[in-house]
Design a protein around this motif. Structure first.
Motif, PDB file in Angstrom:
ATOM      1  N   ARG A   1       0.822  -1.214   0.000  1.00 16.93           N
ATOM      2  CA  ARG A   1       0.000   0.000   0.000  1.00 16.93           C
ATOM      3  C   ARG A   1       0.860   1.270   0.000  1.00 16.93           C
ATOM      4  O   ARG A   1       0.339   2.372   0.175  1.00 16.93           O
ATOM      5  CB  ARG A   1      -0.936   0.001   1.200  1.00 16.93           C
ATOM      6  N   GLY A   2       2.174   1.087  -0.156  1.00 12.62           N
ATOM      7  CA  GLY A   2       3.052   2.251  -0.243  1.00 12.62           C
ATOM      8  C   GLY A   2       3.802   2.585   1.020  1.00 12.62           C
ATOM      9  O   GLY A   2       4.563   3.565   1.058  1.00 12.62           O
ATOM     10  N   GLY A   3       3.626   1.804   2.080  1.00  5.78           N
ATOM     11  CA  GLY A   3       4.345   2.056   3.322  1.00  5.78           C
ATOM     12  C   GLY A   3       5.789   1.602   3.243  1.00  5.78           C
ATOM     13  O   GLY A   3       6.150   0.737   2.445  1.00  5.78           O
ATOM     14  N   HIS A   4       6.625   2.203   4.059  1.00  5.40           N
ATOM     15  CA  HIS A   4       8.036   1.820   4.146  1.00  5.40           C
ATOM     16  C   HIS A   4       8.252   1.097   5.477  1.00  5.40           C
ATOM     17  O   HIS A   4       7.928   1.640   6.543  1.00  5.40           O
ATOM     18  CB  HIS A   4       8.939   3.046   4.078  1.00  5.40           C
ATOM     19  N   PHE A   5       8.793  -0.111   5.406  1.00  2.00           N
ATOM     20  CA  PHE A   5       9.083  -0.888   6.618  1.00  2.00           C
ATOM     21  C   PHE A   5      10.578  -1.149   6.674  1.00  2.00           C
ATOM     22  O   PHE A   5      11.174  -1.627   5.711  1.00  2.00           O
ATOM     23  CB  PHE A   5       8.323  -2.218   6.621  1.00  2.00           C
ATOM     24  N   VAL A   6      11.197  -0.847   7.827  1.00  3.38           N
ATOM     25  CA  VAL A   6      12.643  -1.017   7.957  1.00  3.38           C
ATOM     26  C   VAL A   6      12.978  -1.644   9.306  1.00  3.38           C
ATOM     27  O   VAL A   6      12.350  -1.343  10.324  1.00  3.38           O
ATOM     28  CB  VAL A   6      13.379   0.340   7.801  1.00  3.38           C
ATOM     29  N   ILE A   7      13.947  -2.541   9.288  1.00  3.85           N
ATOM     30  CA  ILE A   7      14.493  -3.105  10.526  1.00  3.85           C
ATOM     31  C   ILE A   7      15.660  -2.240  10.969  1.00  3.85           C
ATOM     32  O   ILE A   7      16.567  -1.936  10.184  1.00  3.85           O
ATOM     33  CB  ILE A   7      14.967  -4.554  10.310  1.00  3.85           C
ATOM     34  N   ILE A   8      15.648  -1.832  12.239  1.00  6.27           N
ATOM     35  CA  ILE A   8      16.744  -1.065  12.831  1.00  6.27           C
ATOM     36  C   ILE A   8      17.221  -1.847  14.053  1.00  6.27           C
ATOM     37  O   ILE A   8      16.506  -1.935  15.048  1.00  6.27           O
ATOM     38  CB  ILE A   8      16.318   0.361  13.221  1.00  6.27           C
ATOM     39  N   THR A   9      18.406  -2.417  13.972  1.00  2.64           N
ATOM     40  CA  THR A   9      18.854  -3.378  14.978  1.00  2.64           C
ATOM     41  C   THR A   9      20.283  -3.114  15.451  1.00  2.64           C
ATOM     42  O   THR A   9      21.046  -2.408  14.785  1.00  2.64           O
ATOM     43  CB  THR A   9      18.772  -4.809  14.389  1.00  2.64           C
ATOM     44  N   GLY A  10      20.621  -3.706  16.573  1.00  2.00           N
ATOM     45  CA  GLY A  10      21.993  -3.651  17.054  1.00  2.00           C
ATOM     46  C   GLY A  10      22.868  -4.710  16.416  1.00  2.00           C
ATOM     47  O   GLY A  10      24.099  -4.651  16.524  1.00  2.00           O
ATOM     48  N   ARG A  11      22.255  -5.676  15.745  1.00  2.00           N
ATOM     49  CA  ARG A  11      23.049  -6.709  15.068  1.00  2.00           C
ATOM     50  C   ARG A  11      23.914  -6.082  13.970  1.00  2.00           C
ATOM     51  O   ARG A  11      23.592  -5.023  13.439  1.00  2.00           O
ATOM     52  CB  ARG A  11      22.134  -7.744  14.419  1.00  2.00           C
ATOM     53  N   MET A  12      24.977  -6.788  13.591  1.00  2.00           N
ATOM     54  CA  MET A  12      25.761  -6.342  12.452  1.00  2.00           C
ATOM     55  C   MET A  12      25.019  -6.683  11.170  1.00  2.00           C
ATOM     56  O   MET A  12      24.151  -7.570  11.150  1.00  2.00           O
ATOM     57  CB  MET A  12      27.154  -6.970  12.474  1.00  2.00           C
ATOM     58  N   ASN A  13      25.338  -5.979  10.099  1.00  2.00           N
ATOM     59  CA  ASN A  13      24.627  -6.169   8.835  1.00  2.00           C
ATOM     60  C   ASN A  13      24.710  -7.605   8.337  1.00  2.00           C
ATOM     61  O   ASN A  13      23.731  -8.137   7.804  1.00  2.00           O
ATOM     62  CB  ASN A  13      25.191  -5.219   7.775  1.00  2.00           C
ATOM     63  N   TYR A  14      25.862  -8.237   8.481  1.00  2.00           N
ATOM     64  CA  TYR A  14      26.057  -9.616   8.002  1.00  2.00           C
ATOM     65  C   TYR A  14      25.004 -10.550   8.589  1.00  2.00           C
ATOM     66  O   TYR A  14      24.584 -11.513   7.948  1.00  2.00           O
ATOM     67  CB  TYR A  14      27.455 -10.095   8.375  1.00  2.00           C
TER      68      TYR A  14
END
Length: 268
Positions: free
Chosen positions: A35-48
């Motif tokens: 529906r056009g929303g933006h969903f993002v994970i923001i975490t303390g984990r490293m990108n790998y």
């Protein structure tokens, strides 16, 4: 939609530790993004560790790791923004941590370095599905000779000494580092200006979304700044009490699809 950008911590927020993201949560995220929303994970984990998970969820846009220090493009896995701890401050911090007899590990460009082979790092490596390099001697000395700027520094601490150590470290590095924690046995440091809240603001600016139209989910004190910044800060019912105190809303637990149910209720 009332909220156009939704940001969520991963462990014990979007997904309970040791579990996989449920089919229901996947369905709601897809419906929101369709529906056009933006969903993002923001975490303390490293990108790998987090990038394959975000990819498996079918996310597009960005993924944020190392407590907000690193923002990468989901399509290319290339760094969009990276606020690193300057080399001299990293060395100073490591030496200070070593004087407190705390075991450090550092995150540099998707590489993990530690100084002591122990059950904690082995369990961490297995859980996050990351490899690590074991350095003999002091990690501060290794960084002086072999490493430049650093993404994040993670310290292992005893639970009964965590708050005391955090207070000491915060006083010493005020204005230089953002000090937080995600569990009862760690202390995490990124450079000032690299918090989860700053990452949220960066993405809101990129998509020209007013901060009032953002929603953020978290369960630990490292999520506090993000929940305060978001238009709607949501604490999981399994969150630390200190986080619930600053939240606009407390949702169901991570085991009960709290993130998805809240998105469904307020965004769909």
């Amino acid at each position: 939609m009332k909220y156009d950008l939704v940001a969520s911590d991963f462990d014990d927020s979007l997904c309970p530790k040791g579990y996989v993201v449920s089919d229901f949560t996947r369905k709601i995220i897809k419906k929101f993004t369709d529906r056009g929303g933006h969903f993002v994970i923001i975490t303390g984990r490293m990108n790998y560790s987090i990038y394959p998970i975000a990819k498996d969820l079918g996310l597009e846009g960005e993924v944020v790791s190392c407590q907000g220090a690193v923002i990468r493009d989901m399509q290319t896995n290339k760094v969009i923004k990276n606020k690193k701890i300057p080399h001299d401050i990293a060395v100073e911090y490591l030496r200070f941590a070593e004087s407190l007899h705390l075991i450090p590990q550092i995150y540099v460009d998707d590489c993990l370095y530690t100084v002591e082979e122990n059950v904690k790092i082995k369990n961490y490596s297995n859980f996050c599905k990351v490899n690590y390099d074991y350095i003999q001697g002091k990690l501060s000395d290794y960084v002086v000779e072999n490493i430049g700027d650093v993404d994040m520094i993670y310290l292992w601490t005893e639970e009964n000494e965590q708050q005391k150590n955090i207070k000491i470290i915060k006083n010493h590095f005020a204005g230089k580092l953002d000090i937080t924690s995600s569990t009862a046995h760690n202390i995490e440091a990124v450079v000032c200006g690299a918090s989860k809240s700053e990452a949220l603001k960066t993405l809101a600016d990129k998509y020209s979304i007013p901060i009032e139209k953002t929603m953020a989910f978290g369960d630990s004190l490292n999520d506090k700044s993000m929940l305060i910044t978001a238009g709607m800060g949501v604490a999981m019912s399994n969150a630390k009490d200190g986080l619930k105190d600053v939240a606009d809303y407390v949702c169901e637990s991570s085991l009960d699809d709290g993130v998805a149910k809240t998105i469904e209720k307020f965004c769909l």
